[in-house]
Structure formats: C-alpha cells, structure tokens
Motif scaffolding. Structure first.
Motif, PDB file in Angstrom:
ATOM      1  N   ILE A 171       0.865  -1.213  -0.321  1.00 11.59           N
ATOM      2  CA  ILE A 171      -0.474  -0.214   0.081  1.00 11.59           C
ATOM      3  C   ILE A 171       1.147   1.268  -0.291  1.00 11.59           C
ATOM      4  O   ILE A 171       1.602   1.234   1.172  1.00 11.59           O
ATOM      5  CB  ILE A 171      -0.717   0.220   1.248  1.00 11.59           C
ATOM      6  CG1 ILE A 171      -2.272  -1.328   1.324  1.00 11.59           C
ATOM      7  CG2 ILE A 171      -2.017   1.100   1.410  1.00 11.59           C
ATOM      8  CD1 ILE A 171      -2.875  -0.862   1.956  1.00 11.59           C
ATOM      9  N   PRO A 172       1.211   2.209  -1.024  1.00  7.82           N
ATOM     10  CA  PRO A 172       1.727   2.966  -1.250  1.00  7.82           C
ATOM     11  C   PRO A 172       1.075   4.356  -0.124  1.00  7.82           C
ATOM     12  O   PRO A 172      -0.078   4.022  -0.470  1.00  7.82           O
ATOM     13  CB  PRO A 172       2.166   2.502  -2.917  1.00  7.82           C
ATOM     14  CG  PRO A 172       0.206   3.076  -3.424  1.00  7.82           C
ATOM     15  CD  PRO A 172       0.733   1.785  -2.554  1.00  7.82           C
ATOM     16  N   HIS A 173       1.082   5.546  -0.519  1.00  5.61           N
ATOM     17  CA  HIS A 173       0.783   6.627   0.326  1.00  5.61           C
ATOM     18  C   HIS A 173       0.437   6.240   1.606  1.00  5.61           C
ATOM     19  O   HIS A 173      -0.793   6.733   2.282  1.00  5.61           O
ATOM     20  CB  HIS A 173      -0.206   7.386  -1.251  1.00  5.61           C
ATOM     21  CG  HIS A 173      -0.272   7.176  -2.367  1.00  5.61           C
ATOM     22  ND1 HIS A 173       0.640   8.298  -2.113  1.00  5.61           N
ATOM     23  CD2 HIS A 173      -0.206   7.124  -3.313  1.00  5.61           C
ATOM     24  CE1 HIS A 173       1.076   8.573  -3.767  1.00  5.61           C
ATOM     25  NE2 HIS A 173       0.637   7.340  -4.510  1.00  5.61           N
ATOM     26  N   TYR A 174       0.957   5.662   2.527  1.00  2.00           N
ATOM     27  CA  TYR A 174       0.142   5.139   4.214  1.00  2.00           C
ATOM     28  C   TYR A 174      -0.003   5.769   4.099  1.00  2.00           C
ATOM     29  O   TYR A 174      -0.983   5.670   5.351  1.00  2.00           O
ATOM     30  CB  TYR A 174       1.440   4.161   4.154  1.00  2.00           C
ATOM     31  CG  TYR A 174       1.007   3.058   5.145  1.00  2.00           C
ATOM     32  CD1 TYR A 174       0.208   2.226   4.675  1.00  2.00           C
ATOM     33  CD2 TYR A 174       1.623   3.142   6.425  1.00  2.00           C
ATOM     34  CE1 TYR A 174      -0.778   1.094   5.799  1.00  2.00           C
ATOM     35  CE2 TYR A 174       0.707   2.165   7.342  1.00  2.00           C
ATOM     36  CZ  TYR A 174      -0.276   1.369   7.119  1.00  2.00           C
ATOM     37  OH  TYR A 174      -0.814   0.506   8.087  1.00  2.00           O
ATOM     38  N   ASP A 175       1.115   7.087   4.752  1.00  5.95           N
ATOM     39  CA  ASP A 175       0.368   8.259   5.968  1.00  5.95           C
ATOM     40  C   ASP A 175      -0.494   9.485   5.005  1.00  5.95           C
ATOM     41  O   ASP A 175       0.000  10.512   5.974  1.00  5.95           O
ATOM     42  CB  ASP A 175       2.270   8.215   6.042  1.00  5.95           C
ATOM     43  CG  ASP A 175       2.984   9.240   5.360  1.00  5.95           C
ATOM     44  OD1 ASP A 175       2.556   8.625   3.713  1.00  5.95           O
ATOM     45  OD2 ASP A 175       4.119  10.226   5.323  1.00  5.95           O
ATOM     46  N   ASN A 176      -0.747   9.285   4.196  1.00  7.61           N
ATOM     47  CA  ASN A 176      -0.912  10.112   3.891  1.00  7.61           C
ATOM     48  C   ASN A 176      -2.395  11.455   4.329  1.00  7.61           C
ATOM     49  O   ASN A 176      -2.996  10.557   5.125  1.00  7.61           O
ATOM     50  CB  ASN A 176      -1.785  10.411   2.163  1.00  7.61           C
ATOM     51  CG  ASN A 176      -2.635  11.025   1.412  1.00  7.61           C
ATOM     52  OD1 ASN A 176      -3.793  10.564   1.591  1.00  7.61           O
ATOM     53  ND2 ASN A 176      -2.437  11.531   0.556  1.00  7.61           N
ATOM     54  N   ARG A 203      -5.498   8.395   6.008  1.00 12.27           N
ATOM     55  CA  ARG A 203      -4.077   7.384   5.264  1.00 12.27           C
ATOM     56  C   ARG A 203      -4.435   6.109   4.667  1.00 12.27           C
ATOM     57  O   ARG A 203      -5.625   5.213   4.245  1.00 12.27           O
ATOM     58  CB  ARG A 203      -4.022   6.473   6.579  1.00 12.27           C
ATOM     59  CG  ARG A 203      -3.249   8.109   8.176  1.00 12.27           C
ATOM     60  CD  ARG A 203      -3.351   7.309   9.150  1.00 12.27           C
ATOM     61  NE  ARG A 203      -4.517   7.201   9.804  1.00 12.27           N
ATOM     62  CZ  ARG A 203      -5.049   6.829  10.930  1.00 12.27           C
ATOM     63  NH1 ARG A 203      -3.566   6.487  11.748  1.00 12.27           N
ATOM     64  NH2 ARG A 203      -5.700   5.742  11.387  1.00 12.27           N
ATOM     65  N   HIS A 204      -3.159   5.497   4.788  1.00  9.41           N
ATOM     66  CA  HIS A 204      -3.745   3.668   3.990  1.00  9.41           C
ATOM     67  C   HIS A 204      -3.916   3.887   1.911  1.00  9.41           C
ATOM     68  O   HIS A 204      -4.758   3.450   1.892  1.00  9.41           O
ATOM     69  CB  HIS A 204      -4.076   2.909   4.476  1.00  9.41           C
ATOM     70  CG  HIS A 204      -3.789   3.040   6.218  1.00  9.41           C
ATOM     71  ND1 HIS A 204      -2.220   3.348   6.078  1.00  9.41           N
ATOM     72  CD2 HIS A 204      -4.561   3.178   7.388  1.00  9.41           C
ATOM     73  CE1 HIS A 204      -2.967   3.358   8.000  1.00  9.41           C
ATOM     74  NE2 HIS A 204      -4.029   3.068   8.687  1.00  9.41           N
ATOM     75  N   CYS A 205      -3.673   5.389   2.498  1.00 12.23           N
ATOM     76  CA  CYS A 205      -3.496   5.222   0.892  1.00 12.23           C
ATOM     77  C   CYS A 205      -5.388   5.886   0.486  1.00 12.23           C
ATOM     78  O   CYS A 205      -6.244   5.091  -0.357  1.00 12.23           O
ATOM     79  CB  CYS A 205      -3.471   3.941  -0.625  1.00 12.23           C
ATOM     80  SG  CYS A 205      -3.260   4.172  -2.844  1.00 12.23           S
ATOM     81  N   VAL A 264       4.632   1.848   2.354  1.00  7.22           N
ATOM     82  CA  VAL A 264       5.255   3.031   2.151  1.00  7.22           C
ATOM     83  C   VAL A 264       4.799   4.054   2.134  1.00  7.22           C
ATOM     84  O   VAL A 264       3.656   4.329   1.782  1.00  7.22           O
ATOM     85  CB  VAL A 264       5.735   2.598   0.443  1.00  7.22           C
ATOM     86  CG1 VAL A 264       6.578   3.467   0.413  1.00  7.22           C
ATOM     87  CG2 VAL A 264       6.293   0.627   0.583  1.00  7.22           C
ATOM     88  N   ASP A 265       5.656   4.791   3.293  1.00  4.86           N
ATOM     89  CA  ASP A 265       4.998   6.497   3.122  1.00  4.86           C
ATOM     90  C   ASP A 265       5.228   7.068   2.361  1.00  4.86           C
ATOM     91  O   ASP A 265       6.162   6.802   1.240  1.00  4.86           O
ATOM     92  CB  ASP A 265       5.426   7.027   4.449  1.00  4.86           C
ATOM     93  CG  ASP A 265       5.216   6.349   5.926  1.00  4.86           C
ATOM     94  OD1 ASP A 265       4.094   5.541   5.838  1.00  4.86           O
ATOM     95  OD2 ASP A 265       5.680   6.433   6.811  1.00  4.86           O
ATOM     96  N   GLU A 266       4.460   8.414   1.380  1.00  2.00           N
ATOM     97  CA  GLU A 266       4.834   9.257   0.800  1.00  2.00           C
ATOM     98  C   GLU A 266       6.613   9.856   0.659  1.00  2.00           C
ATOM     99  O   GLU A 266       6.736  10.001   1.687  1.00  2.00           O
ATOM    100  CB  GLU A 266       3.565   9.962   0.723  1.00  2.00           C
ATOM    101  CG  GLU A 266       2.856   9.813   0.289  1.00  2.00           C
ATOM    102  CD  GLU A 266       1.384  10.932   0.672  1.00  2.00           C
ATOM    103  OE1 GLU A 266       1.347  12.316   1.078  1.00  2.00           O
ATOM    104  OE2 GLU A 266       0.471  10.753  -0.221  1.00  2.00           O
ATOM    105  N   HIS A 267       6.478  10.047  -0.256  1.00  2.00           N
ATOM    106  CA  HIS A 267       8.009  10.119  -0.358  1.00  2.00           C
ATOM    107  C   HIS A 267       9.586   9.417   0.454  1.00  2.00           C
ATOM    108  O   HIS A 267      10.293   9.863   0.921  1.00  2.00           O
ATOM    109  CB  HIS A 267       8.934  11.965   0.208  1.00  2.00           C
ATOM    110  CG  HIS A 267       7.244  12.784  -0.475  1.00  2.00           C
ATOM    111  ND1 HIS A 267       7.129  13.371  -1.864  1.00  2.00           N
ATOM    112  CD2 HIS A 267       6.795  13.559   0.231  1.00  2.00           C
ATOM    113  CE1 HIS A 267       6.403  14.009  -2.199  1.00  2.00           C
ATOM    114  NE2 HIS A 267       5.841  14.201  -0.811  1.00  2.00           N
ATOM    115  N   THR A 268       9.444   7.787   0.004  1.00  2.00           N
ATOM    116  CA  THR A 268       9.736   7.210   0.438  1.00  2.00           C
ATOM    117  C   THR A 268      10.572   5.675  -0.795  1.00  2.00           C
ATOM    118  O   THR A 268       9.169   5.952  -1.625  1.00  2.00           O
ATOM    119  CB  THR A 268       9.060   6.514   1.611  1.00  2.00           C
ATOM    120  OG1 THR A 268       8.635   7.757   2.878  1.00  2.00           O
ATOM    121  CG2 THR A 268      10.001   5.513   2.628  1.00  2.00           C
TER     122      THR A 268
END
Length: 423
Positions: free
Chosen positions: A170-175, A184-186, A209-213
């Motif tokens: 799951i990308p953008h995990y910390d959105n 959060r969690h895309c 995976v958090d953003e910008h990571t």
C-alpha cells in the motif's frame, strides 16, 4: 524523489541506459499524452535520463506523439515482453492499480516484470499505483474511495512472491491530505483497512510505504534499504512495526516480519549487521525513537512555526532569524529533491519574515531594560520609606509608577515590576 532516482540511475553504470516508462496505469486519462510528455521531461531534466514511453491500451494515448512514444499499433506482445526484459531501467507510476492490472495481469507486461525480478537484472522502479500492483494482493483504490465499492483486494502481480514476501503493498500509507477525515493507507482509512486485513492469509501482511519514501531491494545481495522522508510499516492484524528511513535489513529479516516473527524487531535471535537501526513500533516512532532522516514538509512547517512562536515569546531575535533560515534551507532541499514548488511553505516563510519585521518595529528587546535606570532608583526609595514606616509616601511612588503603566508587586522574594499587560 530526484535524489533517489539519480542514485539508482548511477548504479546502472551506463552512459546511455535503455530506459522504458510503462504508460498503462494512466493511459485511461484524457491527459495521458501530456502525462507522458511531462514524465519524459522530468526524467530528462531532473534525473538526466532519456526515456521512451510504451503506450498504454487506451485510445486516449496519442499515437501521433513524437518519439520515443511507441504507438500501440506497432507493438505486439512478443516485442513488448522482449523490450521489458531487455531494458536497463523500467518505470511505472501513478494512475489506477485496477486499470493497470486489467491490462497487465495475463499479458507480456506481467511476465516481463516477473522475469526481471527472477533474473535480478536491471532496475525496476514502481511508484504509486504501479507499486500497489506489486504484491499478491492489490488495492482497487478508486473503486473503493471514489465509487463507494465494498472494501476488497484484487489479485496483484505478486512480484515480491519470489522473495517469499506475501504482501499487500500500500503506497501513500501516511497520506494526510484529508484533513478531518482519514485518508491514510492510500485513502482507505483505518476502518476499511482493518476490515480488509481479515481477508489476508496467516502468512500475509500489509506492507505500507509512506509518501516520499523508497524501498530499495537489491536482488543480487538480498539487501533492503529504506530511503526518503517517511518509513515503511509491516502490519499484521492491526499490529504494526515501522522501519524508519535509514533502515537497512535483509530480505530474510523482512520476510520474518511479514510472517509475524519479531526477532528482527530486537528479540536478539536474528543477527543484524552493524549500524542497522532496529525496527520500531508506530508508537515508538511517534515518540521520537528511530527518527527519520528528514521530516515531511508539512511537519517541518509546523515545527518551524512552533519554534518561531516560542522565540517571539522570549524576544529572541537570533532564534527567530535562525528558524527562518532553516525553513528556507528545508524548502530548497525539498524543491530540489521533489521537483515541485512548495507553495504553502513559501507562504509560511513570507509570513515569518513579516512577523519578524513587525517584531523589530515594535522592539524586540525587553522593555524593562530601557526603563530599569529610572524605575529601580524609585523602587529603592520606596523600600527605604517603607522601612522607615512612611507608608503614605511609599504608596505615592507606587501610584505614580502605576500611572506610568507599570505593575508593582510585593512578594516574599522582594518587589517585582513589569509593564502593564506583560507576562
């Protein structure tokens, strides 16, 4: 993430690597041709990499676009698969995970990507929507978040399966752009992710995976490095382990975490290479343990504003200027690494400069420093009068100081004074 992209390209060690961008994730968009053009321009200008764009399956992709776009009618499955296998660098990024899967799953793209992983050849870079397709389970984010579909998983490409990693990536995990609602969690939010976790098998986990990571997996050495401004979360049944930026671990150690073995989290049974920070829980990370190498820009902005307010409260001009200079540096680093204009951060910087100017106009020094030569002799005289029992005259001095805008207080520790209305 310009810095990471440049580093990865440098590792290829070729003057002109064969680089391919897969357009399928965004090919359904009306502006797909523009996205392709901007993608080529970004990698050429910011990373120094010339890329060709393999068109998606949607007619929205403009076949008349100048090379290096590959028109769909000139491609066949054999050539496309061969191109993916032979490329030194393959990239796929934003768009729709479900759209990409629908066109990749049983075709040459999936086979070519799997072959690249199995062979450990070249660089394969998956971001955003394309990254969401890499696990055994994939998130149909638009169908759930935008169309209100029931929370569910799709079958992913399972590119990490050969590494023994049974995950939903799951990308953008910390959105956090939702503000008052949980994105959060895309864009799933905590409630829906908790529901979907029950559909994963006992040997599976969420890899957030958090953003910008970036998660860099060396298929030759089985080493993993986490780079960027956030972290990576391994989550099983609501229990999370966070790997902050800067963490280095092996594929085997990550596999243990995915399977629920906590030895790599500090149990002492699994060997760890010197200098590798141990994974942390979410609570530990929030408390400051395992601090990332760089905070996300919104957090940097919030911290800068808090520090500026504190410095202004104590009239510390040097600290106020220091906050402004540090924020300006952070903005420059962010802009260079992310290749975007941090408009809100620049607005905050201008605001802090304006507030510093107003503070300078009103006087940053403690006003008591200017008044002390006149006030303290009067207070000494008042103390002498009180000591002699002449309270009437002493009160006249106190009333005169009050009329001049000064508060005078007698305390067990002595007489204190300050301008009216100050702390």
């Amino acid at each position: 993430m310009v810095t990471v992209h440049r580093d990865l390209v440098s590792r290829i060690g070729l003057a002109g690597p064969q680089a391919m961008v897969l357009a399928t994730p965004y090919a359904f968009q009306e502006n797909a041709a523009d996205v392709s053009a901007r993608t080529r321009r970004y990698f050429a200008d910011s990373v120094g990499l010339q890329v060709r764009v393999a068109a998606g399956t949607s007619p929205n992709a403009d076949p008349g676009m100048a090379p290096p776009l590959i028109p769909p009618d000139e491609e066949n499955e054999a050539r496309q698969a061969a191109g993916i296998r032979a490329a030194d660098w393959v990239f796929a990024g934003p768009g729709s995970p479900s759209y990409a899967l629908a066109h990749w799953q049983a075709g040459p793209v999936a086979a070519g990507l799997r072959d690249r992983v199995l062979a450990g050849d070249g660089l394969t870079v998956l971001a955003s929507a394309a990254a969401a397709t890499a696990g055994r389970f994939s998130l149909p984010v638009y169908e759930i978040y935008k169309a209100g579909g029931a929370p569910r998983w799709l079958d992913g490409l399972d590119l990490l399966g050969p590494l023994g990693l049974t995950v939903a990536l799951i990308p953008h995990y910390d959105n956090a752009e939702g503000g008052r609602y949980d994105t959060r969690h895309c864009y799933l939010g905590e409630r829906r992710l908790a529901v979907m976790e029950h559909e994963l098998g006992d040997d599976a986990a969420v890899l957030g995976v958090d953003e910008h990571t970036a998660v860099l997996i060396d298929l030759q050495t089985s080493d993993i490095e986490i780079r960027g401004r956030g972290g990576v979360t391994v989550r099983r049944s609501g229990d999370s382990v966070v790997l902050p930026a800067g963490t280095r671990l092996s594929v085997a150690e990550l596999r243990d975490l995915v399977r629920g073995v906590r030895r790599a989290a500090g149990g002492g049974d699994a060997p760890r290479s010197e200098g590798r920070p141990a994974p942390a829980s979410r609570d530990d990370a929030a408390a400051g343990d395992g601090e990332p190498t760089a905070l996300p820009l919104p957090e940097l902005m919030a911290a800068a504003e808090r520090r500026f307010e504190a410095a202004a409260g104590t009239r510390d001009a040097d600290a106020m200027v220091g906050v402004i200079l540090e924020l300006e540096t952070a903005i420059g680093q962010w802009e260079a690494d992310m290749d975007e204009d941090p408009e809100q951060a620049r607005a905050l910087l201008r605001s802090l400069v304006g507030r510093l100017g107003r503070a300078a106009r009103d006087g940053l020094a403690d006003p008591r420093d200017r008044l002390r030569p006149a006030v303290e002799p009067l207070l000494a005289l008042r103390a002498a009068l009180r000591g002699a029992g002449n309270f009437t005259a002493a009160d006249v001095i106190r009333e005169a100081l009050a009329a001049a805008g000064l508060d005078v207080s007698d305390t067990p520790e002595g007489t204190r004074w300050q301008p009216t209305g100050t702390a």
